[in-house]
Each structure stands twice: as C-alpha cells, then as structure tokens.
Design a protein around this motif. Structure first.
Motif, PDB file in Angstrom:
ATOM      1  N   GLY A  19       0.781  -1.433  -0.096  1.00 36.05           N
ATOM      2  CA  GLY A  19       0.098   0.066  -0.033  1.00 36.05           C
ATOM      3  C   GLY A  19       0.908   1.186   0.096  1.00 36.05           C
ATOM      4  O   GLY A  19       0.387   2.282   0.184  1.00 36.05           O
ATOM      5  N   CYS A  20       2.146   1.169  -0.017  1.00 31.89           N
ATOM      6  CA  CYS A  20       2.853   2.292  -0.084  1.00 31.89           C
ATOM      7  C   CYS A  20       2.629   3.178  -1.427  1.00 31.89           C
ATOM      8  O   CYS A  20       2.320   2.740  -2.278  1.00 31.89           O
ATOM      9  N   GLU A  21       3.310   4.485  -1.326  1.00 31.02           N
ATOM     10  CA  GLU A  21       3.380   5.379  -2.530  1.00 31.02           C
ATOM     11  C   GLU A  21       4.702   5.777  -2.858  1.00 31.02           C
ATOM     12  O   GLU A  21       5.662   5.492  -2.011  1.00 31.02           O
ATOM     13  N   LEU A  22       4.697   6.527  -4.130  1.00 33.12           N
ATOM     14  CA  LEU A  22       5.988   7.015  -4.445  1.00 33.12           C
ATOM     15  C   LEU A  22       6.608   8.001  -3.367  1.00 33.12           C
ATOM     16  O   LEU A  22       7.835   8.078  -3.120  1.00 33.12           O
ATOM     17  N   ALA A  23       5.694   8.675  -2.684  1.00 32.21           N
ATOM     18  CA  ALA A  23       6.167   9.809  -1.638  1.00 32.21           C
ATOM     19  C   ALA A  23       6.950   9.155  -0.403  1.00 32.21           C
ATOM     20  O   ALA A  23       7.879   9.451  -0.077  1.00 32.21           O
ATOM     21  N   ASP A  24       6.353   7.693  -0.184  1.00 32.90           N
ATOM     22  CA  ASP A  24       7.076   6.808   0.984  1.00 32.90           C
ATOM     23  C   ASP A  24       8.276   6.461   0.477  1.00 32.90           C
ATOM     24  O   ASP A  24       9.237   6.484   1.272  1.00 32.90           O
ATOM     25  N   PHE A  25       8.543   6.116  -0.586  1.00 35.46           N
ATOM     26  CA  PHE A  25       9.979   5.454  -1.192  1.00 35.46           C
ATOM     27  C   PHE A  25      10.772   6.976  -1.221  1.00 35.46           C
ATOM     28  O   PHE A  25      12.052   6.931  -0.777  1.00 35.46           O
ATOM     29  N   VAL A  26      10.290   8.067  -1.831  1.00 32.96           N
ATOM     30  CA  VAL A  26      11.472   9.184  -1.970  1.00 32.96           C
ATOM     31  C   VAL A  26      11.682   9.523  -0.528  1.00 32.96           C
ATOM     32  O   VAL A  26      12.984  10.138  -0.237  1.00 32.96           O
ATOM     33  N   ARG A  27      10.842   9.611   0.431  1.00 27.96           N
ATOM     34  CA  ARG A  27      11.017  10.204   1.806  1.00 27.96           C
ATOM     35  C   ARG A  27      12.098   9.113   2.327  1.00 27.96           C
ATOM     36  O   ARG A  27      12.932   9.693   3.078  1.00 27.96           O
ATOM     37  N   GLY A  46       6.366  13.798 -16.541  1.00 28.65           N
ATOM     38  CA  GLY A  46       7.205  12.957 -17.397  1.00 28.65           C
ATOM     39  C   GLY A  46       8.388  12.582 -16.235  1.00 28.65           C
ATOM     40  O   GLY A  46       9.358  12.308 -16.797  1.00 28.65           O
ATOM     41  N   ASN A  47       8.060  12.855 -15.011  1.00 28.16           N
ATOM     42  CA  ASN A  47       9.323  12.647 -14.212  1.00 28.16           C
ATOM     43  C   ASN A  47       9.621  11.136 -14.179  1.00 28.16           C
ATOM     44  O   ASN A  47       8.922  10.340 -14.265  1.00 28.16           O
ATOM     45  N   MET A  48      11.025  10.746 -14.430  1.00 33.22           N
ATOM     46  CA  MET A  48      11.465   9.299 -14.537  1.00 33.22           C
ATOM     47  C   MET A  48      10.914   8.462 -13.211  1.00 33.22           C
ATOM     48  O   MET A  48      10.738   7.386 -13.427  1.00 33.22           O
ATOM     49  N   TRP A  49      11.269   9.046 -11.888  1.00 34.41           N
ATOM     50  CA  TRP A  49      10.797   8.460 -10.833  1.00 34.41           C
ATOM     51  C   TRP A  49       9.388   7.733 -10.697  1.00 34.41           C
ATOM     52  O   TRP A  49       9.012   6.669 -10.372  1.00 34.41           O
ATOM     53  N   GLN A  50       8.440   8.924 -11.231  1.00 31.73           N
ATOM     54  CA  GLN A  50       7.016   8.415 -11.247  1.00 31.73           C
ATOM     55  C   GLN A  50       6.755   7.094 -12.304  1.00 31.73           C
ATOM     56  O   GLN A  50       6.096   6.403 -12.123  1.00 31.73           O
ATOM     57  N   ASP A  51       7.386   7.108 -13.553  1.00 34.49           N
ATOM     58  CA  ASP A  51       7.509   6.359 -14.645  1.00 34.49           C
ATOM     59  C   ASP A  51       7.938   4.994 -14.040  1.00 34.49           C
ATOM     60  O   ASP A  51       7.195   3.812 -14.186  1.00 34.49           O
ATOM     61  N   LEU A  52       9.068   4.843 -13.256  1.00 34.81           N
ATOM     62  CA  LEU A  52       9.684   3.611 -12.896  1.00 34.81           C
ATOM     63  C   LEU A  52       8.844   3.161 -11.543  1.00 34.81           C
ATOM     64  O   LEU A  52       8.775   2.005 -11.723  1.00 34.81           O
ATOM     65  N   TRP A  53       8.170   3.974 -10.883  1.00 36.75           N
ATOM     66  CA  TRP A  53       7.196   3.466  -9.941  1.00 36.75           C
ATOM     67  C   TRP A  53       5.984   2.832 -10.323  1.00 36.75           C
ATOM     68  O   TRP A  53       5.512   1.926  -9.591  1.00 36.75           O
ATOM     69  N   SER A  54       5.586   3.528 -11.389  1.00 34.50           N
ATOM     70  CA  SER A  54       4.437   2.868 -11.692  1.00 34.50           C
ATOM     71  C   SER A  54       4.497   1.378 -12.651  1.00 34.50           C
ATOM     72  O   SER A  54       3.603   0.514 -12.756  1.00 34.50           O
ATOM     73  N   GLN A  55       5.789   1.304 -13.147  1.00 36.02           N
ATOM     74  CA  GLN A  55       6.201   0.028 -13.928  1.00 36.02           C
ATOM     75  C   GLN A  55       6.768  -1.085 -12.876  1.00 36.02           C
ATOM     76  O   GLN A  55       6.467  -2.062 -13.275  1.00 36.02           O
ATOM     77  N   ALA A  56       7.230  -0.766 -11.579  1.00 34.11           N
ATOM     78  CA  ALA A  56       8.111  -1.557 -10.868  1.00 34.11           C
ATOM     79  C   ALA A  56       6.864  -2.527 -10.473  1.00 34.11           C
ATOM     80  O   ALA A  56       5.586  -2.026  -9.982  1.00 34.11           O
ATOM     81  N   ARG A  57       7.186  -3.672 -10.181  1.00 34.56           N
ATOM     82  CA  ARG A  57       6.158  -4.855  -9.509  1.00 34.56           C
ATOM     83  C   ARG A  57       6.588  -5.104  -8.107  1.00 34.56           C
ATOM     84  O   ARG A  57       7.807  -5.010  -7.657  1.00 34.56           O
ATOM     85  N   ALA A  58       5.569  -5.365  -7.318  1.00 35.71           N
ATOM     86  CA  ALA A  58       5.952  -5.810  -6.001  1.00 35.71           C
ATOM     87  C   ALA A  58       6.480  -7.197  -5.783  1.00 35.71           C
ATOM     88  O   ALA A  58       5.679  -8.215  -5.556  1.00 35.71           O
TER      89      ALA A  58
END
Length: 303
Positions: free
Chosen positions: A8-16, A49-61
């Motif tokens: 249930g984590c989001e990109l903000a959790d990973f970036v922080r 178009g930020n690369m981090w957002q694209d990679l986060w959406s493509q990454a699988r758990a």
C-alpha cells in the motif's frame, strides 16, 4: 522489493526514505490537505514526465529474494577461472612479476652474506623497494585484455622500464654479495700464509680489509704492505695463476671435477612455421655421470 515489503505504499513513501532532499516538509500556515500531513514531494518529483514516477508505476511488488540477482558471484568466479585458464606462461609471469621480483629481493635480504654487506648495500635495497612498489601499481596487458581488448597504454612501457631497472638492481646486489663471498674466501678463510702467533690478529685485519675492498670508489691500502698477511695472500694468488710452473700444495685442482652447461635458444616447434618459443637444455659432466635435462615449449596457437 520496497513495494513488497511495504504493501500500500506510494512514491512519496519511497522518496522520503531513499531521497530525503526531494521531500519537502510543510511550513506553518501551509494547507496540510495539499502538502500532506508531514510534507510532500519536491517540485522536481511532481514535474510531468518525471522518470521516478514512470519507474514507480512500472515496478512490480516482488520480494528481493525472488528477483534476478544483479551480481551473480558463481558466474563471476567462473569467468575468473576461465580467464586464468586461458593465460599463457608469459602472461602469468607478467601478472605476478611484482611478486616474483619482491620474492627475489626478499631472498637476498634474508641471506647471511647480505647482513654482513648491509652497510654499503642499504641505499641499493631502499631503491629496490621503491622500484618494486611503483611497479606493483602499474597495469600489464593480460590484466586488462579480458575487458578492454588489445590496446596500448603508457603504463605498459613504464612497467617494462621499471622491471628492467629492478632486475639490474638485483643483479648488482648479487654481484656485490658474490664479490664479498669470493674475497672473504680468499683472504679470511685461507690464512695458511700467516704465522701461528698472528692468526687471531690476521683474522680481524682480513675482515676489515675485505670490507674495504667491497666499497665502491675507495682506494684500499694493504696493511703491512707485502710483508703483512694481506700482502702475502695477494702474492700467493698471483702465484696460483700459473699452477704448472709454480704449484701450491693447497692450490686449485688442475682439471675441473664437474662441468655444467646451460644452452638457451628460440626455435619454432612443433612446425617450422611455428612462432619462436624459448627452449632450454642443461648438461652435466662428472666422473661416472652424464646428465641431460631439457625444457621445451610449443606454439599452441596454431596446432
């Protein structure tokens, strides 16, 4: 793996967690509904178009232990073994050349004769250690060929020059020690020309005389001139140069007891068109003994 470990984590959790500089804490008076309870992503992370957002959406758990390893230690170890197996004798010698030269220097340093010559060999040993240390920091062709190909670097020529300098210094140290041993054999262990009552004084005098002979660039005085032990030994050495006309009872034998020969050459084997490779033949002649030992190499590239 971060998604799998934190459902249930989001990109903000990973970036922080991973990039704190891209996490902005909210200031007083700022609307917490827009920036979040504790802050929000930086403007760079929110840009379209930020690369981090694209990679986060493509990454699988996927847990880390189920992912393909980025570094396979077994495969890398097999590459190392294959690299060593494909090396020729000359390439192996180039790789371990600093170690070989250091072992040769250590052998000289550990000899008893070197300890007695240490006073006038100290500078030579210091220079040898400096050269070997510089040599160990340079690359050789077999070391980089497996990942960069056949290229030429300035280090190669410098390494060859330093290697020859080390070999010359080792040969010079061996020459000093051999000269010391030879002179000591002639002047210290052979005191038959000295009288019995002067044996003890002659021994200490000969030790000082031999050490003075081994020092370079110094004029040596013969204690007692022609009448002293050193002078009489020098006269005996000149007489020994002609054993036929003036033989000495304890002189050198007229014929050598054992003769040894070492023959070295470069020859192409097994075919006349093969590249020249080093060959060696050792021969020993002694009473009731005749021995031949050969060491031969082949050109395996065009077998």
């Amino acid at each position: 793996s971060f998604k799998a470990a934190n459902p249930g984590c989001e990109l903000a959790d990973f970036v922080r967690w991973h990039s704190p500089r891209d996490w902005t804490e909210h200031s007083e008076g700022e609307d917490k509904e827009k920036s979040g309870a504790g802050g929000g992503l930086s403007a760079r992370m929110k840009a379209p178009g930020n690369m981090w957002q694209d990679l986060w959406s493509q990454a699988r758990a996927v847990p880390a232990h189920r992912q393909k390893r980025l570094f396979d230690e077994t495969r890398e170890a097999e590459k190392v073994l294959q690299f060593i197996t494909n090396l020729g004798p000359g390439e192996v010698a180039q790789l371990v050349l600093p170690t070989i030269l250091q072992a040769a220097h250590l052998r000289i340093l550990s000899s008893e004769e070197n300890l007695e010559c240490l006073d006038y060999l100290h500078d030579l040993h210091s220079e040898l250690m400096r050269l070997i240390t510089s040599l160990s920091k340079l690359q050789c062709p077999p070391e980089i060929r497996h990942y960069r190909g056949n290229i030429l670097l300035h280090d190669f020529a410098k390494r060859e020059t330093l290697s020859w300098q080390v070999l010359e210094s080792i040969a010079k140290a061996e020459l000093h020690i051999s000269r010391f041993m030879s002179l000591r054999k002639k002047f210290v262990y052979d005191l038959s020309v000295a009288e019995n009552e002067e044996q003890e004084d002659a021994l200490s005098e000969m030790e000082r005389f031999v050490h003075s002979l081994c020092q370079e660039g110094a004029e040596v005085k013969v204690p007692g001139a022609a009448r002293g032990p050193a002078g009489r030994l020098i006269q005996a050495i000149f007489r020994e140069s002609n054993q036929d006309t003036d033989p000495r009872p304890a002189g050198l034998p007229s014929t050598p007891r054992t003769r040894q020969f070492v023959l070295r050459c470069l020859a192409g084997r097994p075919l006349p068109s093969s590249r020249p490779t080093p060959q060696r033949l050792y021969a020993r002649f002694a009473p009731h003994e005749f021995r031949l030992n050969g060491v031969y190499t082949l050109d395996r590239q065009y077998l």
